[in-house]
Enzyme design. Structure first.
Site, PDB file in Angstrom:
ATOM      1  N   ASN A   1       0.951  -1.189  -0.158  1.00  0.00           N
ATOM      2  CA  ASN A   1       0.005   0.105  -0.106  1.00  0.00           C
ATOM      3  C   ASN A   1       1.016   1.264  -0.245  1.00  0.00           C
ATOM      4  OD1 ASN A   1      -0.425   2.063   2.680  1.00  0.00           O
ATOM      5  ND2 ASN A   1       0.131  -0.321   3.235  1.00  0.00           N
TER       6      ASN A   1
ATOM      7  N   CYS B   1       6.344   5.315   8.438  1.00  0.00           N
ATOM      8  CA  CYS B   1       5.526   5.182   7.045  1.00  0.00           C
ATOM      9  C   CYS B   1       6.588   5.432   5.844  1.00  0.00           C
ATOM     10  CB  CYS B   1       4.682   6.323   7.121  1.00  0.00           C
ATOM     11  SG  CYS B   1       3.545   6.343   5.346  1.00  0.00           S
TER      12      CYS B   1
ATOM     13  N   ASN C   1       5.927  -1.638  11.369  1.00  0.00           N
ATOM     14  CA  ASN C   1       5.206  -0.933  10.253  1.00  0.00           C
ATOM     15  C   ASN C   1       5.656  -2.032   8.964  1.00  0.00           C
ATOM     16  OD1 ASN C   1       3.883   1.019   8.573  1.00  0.00           O
ATOM     17  ND2 ASN C   1       4.297   2.434   9.946  1.00  0.00           N
ATOM     18  N   THR C   2       5.280  -1.396   7.782  1.00  0.00           N
ATOM     19  CA  THR C   2       5.458  -2.250   6.514  1.00  0.00           C
ATOM     20  C   THR C   2       6.726  -2.353   6.157  1.00  0.00           C
ATOM     21  OG1 THR C   2       4.874  -0.347   5.405  1.00  0.00           O
ATOM     22  CG2 THR C   2       2.995  -2.026   5.914  1.00  0.00           C
TER      23      THR C   2
HETATM   24  C1  LIG Z   1      -3.843   0.206   3.611  1.00  0.00           C
HETATM   25  C2  LIG Z   1      -2.766   0.433   4.901  1.00  0.00           C
HETATM   26  C3  LIG Z   1      -2.713   1.694   5.456  1.00  0.00           C
HETATM   27  C4  LIG Z   1      -1.750   1.812   6.673  1.00  0.00           C
HETATM   28  N1  LIG Z   1      -1.520   3.019   7.119  1.00  0.00           N
HETATM   29  C5  LIG Z   1      -0.828   3.318   8.255  1.00  0.00           C
HETATM   30  C6  LIG Z   1      -0.765   4.376   9.061  1.00  0.00           C
HETATM   31  O1  LIG Z   1      -1.513   5.414   8.678  1.00  0.00           O
HETATM   32  N2  LIG Z   1      -0.094   4.564  10.193  1.00  0.00           N
HETATM   33  C7  LIG Z   1       0.769   3.401  10.703  1.00  0.00           C
HETATM   34  O2  LIG Z   1       1.131   3.630  11.604  1.00  0.00           O
HETATM   35  N3  LIG Z   1       0.646   2.421   9.949  1.00  0.00           N
HETATM   36  C8  LIG Z   1      -0.075   2.272   8.745  1.00  0.00           C
HETATM   37  N4  LIG Z   1      -0.198   0.974   8.348  1.00  0.00           N
HETATM   38  C9  LIG Z   1       0.674  -0.302   8.689  1.00  0.00           C
HETATM   39  C10 LIG Z   1      -0.118  -1.150   9.738  1.00  0.00           C
HETATM   40  O3  LIG Z   1      -0.531  -0.185  10.681  1.00  0.00           O
HETATM   41  C11 LIG Z   1       0.651  -2.356  10.305  1.00  0.00           C
HETATM   42  O4  LIG Z   1       1.691  -1.873  10.878  1.00  0.00           O
HETATM   43  C12 LIG Z   1       1.018  -3.027   9.061  1.00  0.00           C
HETATM   44  O5  LIG Z   1      -0.004  -3.089   7.758  1.00  0.00           O
HETATM   45  C13 LIG Z   1       1.601  -4.652   9.374  1.00  0.00           C
HETATM   46  O6  LIG Z   1       0.256  -5.372   9.874  1.00  0.00           O
HETATM   47  P1  LIG Z   1      -0.841  -6.300   8.789  1.00  0.00           P
HETATM   48  O7  LIG Z   1       0.472  -7.179   8.268  1.00  0.00           O
HETATM   49  O8  LIG Z   1      -1.606  -6.746   9.850  1.00  0.00           O
HETATM   50  O9  LIG Z   1      -1.397  -5.393   7.959  1.00  0.00           O
HETATM   51  C14 LIG Z   1      -1.039   0.782   7.154  1.00  0.00           C
HETATM   52  C15 LIG Z   1      -1.043  -0.618   6.671  1.00  0.00           C
HETATM   53  C16 LIG Z   1      -1.985  -0.734   5.587  1.00  0.00           C
HETATM   54  C17 LIG Z   1      -2.161  -2.140   4.784  1.00  0.00           C
END
Ligand SMILES: Cc1cc2nc3c(=O)[nH]c(=O)nc-3n(C[C@H](O)[C@H](O)[C@H](O)COP(=O)(O)O)c2cc1C
Ligand SMILES: Cc1cc2nc3c(=O)[nH]c(=O)nc-3n(C[C@H](O)[C@H](O)[C@H](O)COP(=O)(O)OP(=O)(O)OC[C@H]3O[C@@H](n4cnc5c(N)ncnc54)[C@H](O)[C@@H]3O)c2cc1C
Ligand SMILES: Cc1cc2nc3c(=O)[nH]c(=O)nc-3n(C[C@H](O)[C@H](O)[C@H](O)COP(=O)(O)OP(=O)(O)OC[C@H]3O[C@@H](n4cnc5c(N)ncnc54)[C@H](O)[C@@H]3O)c2cc1C
Ligand SMILES: Cc1cc2nc3c(=O)[nH]c(=O)nc-3n(C[C@H](O)[C@H](O)[C@H](O)COP(=O)(O)O)c2cc1C
Ligand code: FES
Ligand code: FES
EC number: 1.3.-.-
Lengths: 253, 308, 308, 253
Positions: free
Chosen positions: B68, B129, B191-192
């Site tokens: 994303n 981010c 985070n990602t």
């Molecule tokens: C579409 C999307 C938007 C995200 N926006 C944010 C954000 O605004 N702030 C943040 O700290 N992490 C953001 N993340 C990261 C998630 O909070 C999380 O840390 C990451 O996706 C890993 O978890 P998951 O594998 O369960 O998605 C976002 C992730 C996705 C997929």
């Protein structure tokens, strides 16, 4: 908006790489409207994280089924195309904002569809013909890609064009529209972005509704994956929530 | 069974919360289930001013994951306070406000405003981010900058501050220990990871921004490892995340060293996922011989000397 | 269709090779197909002395990936030269010798010996094995050390030296540019990301070593991104790897900036995979409008100014 | 060693979480030997990167089928358990080194199996009984887990033990063995590591063959995932290539 396990009643190839699928369920078929869409889980959800958005081509409230028409594009739709009658699909819906059909300004209505933009127009047209004079113009890439021609013809006057001229009028839908000597009071369009742009430009003085596609995450308005610039206070709309159908005047293409 | 967890001064009824950015401000998901069932809600990142975000497409699918690049689209901190928090106030669930920015001043400004909100029970400092050039990722990959922004935010926040760490680093324990020294009350990780997909037809990236953040089950083993590493170095509460889809995943994160977990991507596939995890967690804990979340934590601590 | 590629002084009939550590020394796979079909063979890492490797279990499965912690088990450079290279000499396919070590001296020693072998057409300097404490990973995460070991190995090698980069770094372009300055003839990227899985029954890591290296489709978007990043900074030939399973994946790597590709994990699932990719690549290239591998490279270069 | 698409002829639950699966093919059923194993792809190979090793419980060279017996342990075996007759499985095999059955030193042979270590002993026992006096001792966790008792009894004298005493002798297989007043010239064992250790110790003066399990990558000897310390020149064996059956005297448990 619910998540429902729906059962495949039919899944058939109806044109080049194009499948018609009928699925039945308890809730979604009763509540979904023309122009709305469903979000379909692919596989068991361990490999494919994202659902796939598909429009509603037809609704049968009595048999509690909906019809989807999809083009095999990538992994998800390829998987769908392998499924047999009786298979359970996990479906999230009804989603988004459908077509609005209460405009009494006039009588002549244009419906324009291109490729996989055609499906949502079928159920819409079924409803429109009850009250209006409807003209349908459908564009496809080539002869083998044409589908639902007979179904539309049964409802109303229908023109077909193909990009390569192998069937119907050769050229774009806008070429056909410009040859129609009709004064439309409203139009509906769904198809690829270049087509929508061309139609919007051609029909600039006519109120219309466009149905959009955008890559989606959640499909319910929470992730902001599917935004599109718009002439509103926010400066944007979410295709999954505010759309997929939007007023032609509202969006910036 | 007691699912309660205590993250420093923050008490949660259970360890399950939606992850920031994957749950908007809760409104859409409230149509599916009662948000009061959640342990907490991490809301979408707030910046100083409203942001439109990146061009679309903003998401792409990958094997067991997704990319994303939303680009921190949000109505700005004031917009969130006016338009979004009032809705959340009707729920009795702690809101964790995710704070982003491009400058230290912006972080401080947003943090100050958010920490003053009654509904907000903790801040999550997003220094990770990967999707906007000025999205604060430099603060998350440099221990000195991470220290500075954490210290500055702590000095204006009346609420506990969790720092959300980036996995795109050589040694995540460096950043973790730096922010701990700066006064962080907890950590969110991870985070990602930065990733990219190329469309073969277009011969161009699928994501308009070029790269995006990789999330989902694909990154789970990386998240588990980093949480384990950081847990060896600090006793700070950790909110773990990265690919959680099942209660077994939740337990794996708890055993790795997390005290609570956040669920991101899985919400897109199953809007009921967080509710389901809360409901199913007791049974899973029991199946593995635990009678509370606290017991998992105790087991993990007793294993820590060994190689868990 | 011509699949030929030129990586500096190294000429390959096609861009497909098995990745180091996933193909042993070729013997087992020669039971499945004629190894002469391959573009090259990257053989298992060699160290100065024989190594037994880590305790078992050494592998674990993850979503669209796997962890491994083999621990550089190998019969030592002399053992490989005596027992394994003679077998490979019957084939007319370039052997790329993967070089590991715990000290600069060990790397130099192994590299010198390997580069003297006629069957060996290039060295792959593995400064990125995450699975042994003394496996050289420190050389892969520190630009200065990476520079030094590359320079030292270059000074003793009569064959081109590819440096295999670790993705477990904050900025892979730092390491890439450092080894380029040190004289590297090419890059291999990426090695595995460090990950971990915990067995819920045992409450202990599945991999006896604790952590392991994550490979497979799960990491593909990360590999693609890193190759893209490095490609912006250097014209060195790049051997790309990370999750390749199909000819579409191969094309994605080529478009991202790789000149050839290596296939690791996929060999375990389908022992015929490399042969199949070689055979199917022309059709896939054609389907996307290319008439040679070189044309892909040219298309990529012309896109490079844009955001590909 | 080949990769073959084999067809499921039967897939039935025969005990607690234990399934018997019969699969047919052109090549593998003709060439596989007792004690060898096959490596099975899970799903379409996009989610699960590793194949699953399963031993051969029985071989029918005429109908060209092999029988597998598997315990549902995790995702892979759970998936296997859902498959229906006619489904195609992608199978790599025959792999590894099977049981050796040409020892003329004596007449009395002991076969000891525990849990999912029982399957490979079935086809072995079938062959052994043609030439020797064979005594079989099988251990299971509990009554519901017992399988193939009748099949073994039809072949030869068979003792069953369960850990919890709900069926047969209560206790471990070694307890049963110690009560047998027989002088074995050779033994075969397959089961969990603690059982193998106990049997090896108990039979320290008797030559024997043990079949091992280890987590595998390639299954063909190329990745070094499955090594085990051994008293040979290398100091190790690869379970997938040198094993899974090894001389009891060769390995260090
Ligand atoms: C579409 C999307 C938007 C995200 N926006 C944010 C954000 O605004 N702030 C943040 O700290 N992490 C953001 N993340 C990261 C998630 O909070 C999380 O840390 C990451 O996706 C890993 O978890 P998951 O594998 O369960 O998605 C976002 C992730 C996705 C997929
Ligand atoms: C509101 C809406 C309604 C739609 N209705 C129809 C329909 O009735 N019939 C039909 O054939 N197609 C329709 N589409 C397009 C359809 O969603 C995509 O073709 C489909 O998702 C492709 O999935 P895939 O796995 O086959 O392709 P892949 O390329 O493998 O998909 C990968 C990812 O990209 C997304 N994606 C790829 N192409 C598109 C696209 N054109 N639009 C949105 N997402 C995309 C997928 O959803 C998935 O997340 C609609 C799209 C939207 C947004
Ligand atoms: C040579 C050999 C023969 C075997 N024969 C049989 C048999 O006849 N019947 C039977 O029920 N089981 C047998 N096993 C064990 C069987 O391979 C595992 O139970 C099975 O792989 C578990 O897969 P899963 O996906 O259900 O479990 P998961 O735990 O989800 O598997 C994850 C990964 O771990 C591996 N794994 C997990 N447990 C084991 C294990 N005990 N041994 C090796 N790998 C494991 C899997 O192969 C997979 O790679 C044998 C193992 C070996 C090595
Ligand atoms: C079991 C296994 C062993 C490996 N051994 C080595 C090695 O000895 N030397 C090396 O440079 N890389 C080694 N690698 C890394 C691979 O060569 C490759 O870089 C990585 O696995 C990513 O490619 P893949 O996703 O196609 O497997 C190993 C990988 C695996 C899975
Ligand atoms: S797809 Fe998530 S907001 Fe539209
Ligand atoms: S599983 Fe690869 S060597 Fe045995």
């Amino acid at each position: 908006m619910i998540v429902e396990d729906m059962t495949i009643q039919k899944n058939e190839c109806i044109a080049l790489n194009t499948f018609e699928m009928v699925i039945s369920g308890e809730e979604i078929p009763l509540h979904i409207q023309s122009g709305q869409f469903v979000h379909i889980q692919i596989g068991d959800g361990k490999l494919n994280m994202l659902r796939r958005p598909l429009s509603i081509a037809d609704i049968n409230r009595i048999s509690q089924t909906i019809t989807l028409i999809y083009h095999v594009t990538g992994d998800g739709t390829k998987w769908l195309s392998t499924l047999t009658e009786g298979t359970i699909l996990n479906v999230l819906g009804p989603l988004g904002n459908g077509f609005e059909i209460k405009h009494s300004e006039g009588n002549q209505i244009l419906v324009v569809g291109g490729g996989v933009g055609v499906p949502p127009l079928y159920h819409l047209t079924k409803q429109l013909v009850r009250h209006y004079q409807v003209t349908v113009v459908l564009g496809f890439a080539t002869r083998e890609a044409v589908f639902y021609e007979d179904e539309f013809r049964e409802l109303t006057k229908t023109y077909i064009s193909t990009d390569d001229g192998t069937y119907g009028h050769k050229g774009f839908v806008t070429d056909v529209v410009s040859q129609l000597d009709l004064n439309f009071q409203h139009y509906y369009a769904c198809g690829p972005m270049p087509m929508l742009q061309a139609v919007q430009e051609q029909m600039i003085d006519t109120p219309g509704q466009l149905s959009f596609e955008e890559r989606m995450g959640c499909g319910i308005g929470a992730c902001f994956a599917c935004v599109c610039e718009a002439k509103n206070d926010n400066g944007y709309v979410k295709i999954c929530q505010d759309g997929p159908v939007l007023q032609a005047s509202e969006v910036i293409l | 069974m007691s699912l309660e967890v205590t993250l420093g001064d923050l008490h949660l009824n259970n360890p399950i919360m939606p992850a920031s950015g994957c749950f908007g401000f809760g409104r859409e998901f409230s149509a599916f289930y009662d948000l009061n069932q959640l342990g907490a809600i991490a809301i979408k990142a707030a910046t100083g001013e409203a942001r439109f975000g990146n061009q679309t497409p903003r998401v792409a699918e990958t094997s067991s994951g997704m990319l994303n690049a939303i680009g921190l689209q949000n109505p700005g901190v004031d917009g969130i306070i006016e338009q979004e928090l009032p809705f959340l106030r009707q729920y009795d669930v702690p809101v964790i406000a995710n704070i982003a920015g491009s400058t230290l001043e912006e972080y401080v400004d947003v943090a100050r405003k958010m920490s003053e909100q009654a509904a907000v029970k903790a801040l999550e400092l997003n220094i990770s981010c990967p999707n906007v050039k000025e999205g604060g990722v430099q603060f998350g990959t440099d221990a000195t900058l991470a220290y500075r922004v954490t210290e500055a935010v702590k000095s204006v926040s009346s609420k506990p501050v969790f720092v959300k760490l980036s996995p795109n680093v050589t040694d995540i324990t460096d950043i973790a220990t730096a922010v701990e020294k700066a006064g962080a009350d907890g950590l969110s990780m991870v985070n990602t990871l930065t990733g990219r997909r190329i469309d073969l037809h277009q011969q161009a990236p699928i994501i308009a921004n070029g790269s995006g953040g990789l999330s989902g089950p694909a990154i789970k083993p990386i998240a588990i490892h980093m949480i384990h590493q950081v847990r060896q170095k600090t006793d700070l509460p950790i909110i773990g995340m990265g690919g959680i889809q099942s209660t077994e995943d939740v337990l794996e994160f708890l055993l790795a060293g997390a005290d609570a977990v956040a669920v991101g991507t899985a919400n897109f596939q199953n809007p009921f996922i967080c509710e389901r995890l809360v409901q199913d967690l007791p049974e899973t804990l029991q199946a593995y011989g635990f009678n509370s979340v606290k017991e998992v934590r105790d087991a993990r601590c007793s294993h820590q000397s060994t190689s868990l």
